[in-house]
Motif scaffolding. Structure first.
Motif: not given
Ligand code: 8YV
Length: 323
Positions: A1-14
């Motif tokens: 199964m392919s991985k869900p495609k997600v987006i973060v709108t800003r940088r997050w901690p490493q």
């Protein structure tokens, strides 16, 4: 199964970004520039989940793509007044937030503001840095005592309770509060918090008023001219909740007219804009929305968004579902 495609709108901690990369087909924001309206719409059109922050206005227009790919909004933050929840529901989107992990950091910052404002710490720091300090003297920059005073809390949810604990256990303060949905009596006993039936009765008694209520439409401008007039004239307001809980113009007038003694503010009605008069007032401490800004907490917030998303994509109920 392919991985869900997600987006973060800003940088997050490493550490949180590393986990995103491991679990999802993730679009990161390496430049950390806010997404414009068109980019936000594309985010909803092209991803299974969007992970916004308080500065992204997620309204009907942002979610208007046809067809809409997104099914989940994982808000990076406990407050979700940036999201039009009714519009999200209408488009079949599930919404989650990040409670608990930022409770202590936010209460720590509310106490920081309370102490800084009472003890004129911002003003004192400017004084030293500007090389204006001519030496110790008994009447120099006297502030107001914190220990033993009365703290009035508007809202006794998780963050309000953490603030009550700091105030009563750490600073011997008497704690009074108003909350339309108060916690059970046992919880209050341990905090030493006394309930009041109205906001006005809290304001009449409190030496410090700290806001810990959500930014619902009912709470818009909750602190208005009449409420400032109901405060003691030597009282200090602390706001780590949301800017639009306070009528900023009325606050400026109350401070200028000496109807209250000072304010410690972490949040503003039109962030990042700050009402110019506030910038010129020495009895006001201003911070750039730092409530949850510790490395530990911001990492935990990211991991909590991810935990909710993992549950969602596994067909389970995310623990922090708010809509
Ligand atoms: C965040 C906050 O910095 O969680 C909240 O409600 O105000 C802060 O912790 C902000 O919301 C980021 O989205």
């Amino acid at each position: 199964m392919s991985k869900p495609k997600v987006i973060v709108t800003r940088r997050w901690p490493q550490e949180a970004e590393a986990r995103l990369r491991a679990l999802f087909d993730v679009t990161l924001n390496v430049d950390d520039r806010p997404l414009d309206r068109a980019a936000l719409q594309r985010a909803f059109r092209d991803h299974d989940a969007v992970f916004p922050t308080v500065t992204d206005r997620i309204d009907a227009e942002a979610m208007s793509a046809e067809p809409l790919r997104a099914r989940l909004i994982g808000n990076f933050g406990v407050g979700f007044n940036n999201i039009d929840v009714a519009a999200a529901k209408a488009r079949g989107l599930v919404v989650t937030n990040t409670p608990e992990v930022l409770t202590d950091a936010t209460a720590d910052l509310a106490m920081t503001l309370l102490l800084m404002t009472a003890r004129r710490a911002g003003e004192g720091e400017r004084h030293v840095r500007n090389k204006e300090w001519s030496g110790w003297r008994p009447t120099h920059m006297m502030g107001t005592q914190v220990t033993g005073k009365t703290l009035g809390l508007i809202g006794l949810g998780r963050i309000g309770r953490a603030m009550a604990k700091r105030a009563s256990h750490g600073f011997d303060m008497r704690v009074i509060f108003f909350d339309p949905f108060p916690p059970p009596a046992e919880a209050l006993q341990d905090l030493g918090a006394e309930r009041r039936e109205s906001i006005e009765s809290v304001l009449a008694e409190a030496d410090f008023v700290s806001l810990h209520c959500p930014a619902t439409p009912e709470n818009f401008n909750l602190m208005n001219a009449a409420r400032f007039a109901a405060m003691k004239d030597d009282a200090i307001l602390v706001n780590t909740a949301r800017g639009d809980v306070v009528d900023e113009a009325a606050l400026v007038r109350a401070l200028a007219d000496g109807r209250i003694a000072g304010a410690g503010l972490d949040v503003f009605a039109r962030e990042p804009a700050v009402t110019p008069e506030l910038l010129a007032m020495e009895n006001v401490v201003l911070l750039p929305h730092l409530g949850s800004a510790t490395r530990e907490t911001r990492t935990a917030m990211g991991l909590r968004v991810i935990e909710n998303a993992e549950a969602f994509f596994a067909g389970k109920e995310p623990r922090d579902r708010v809509a």
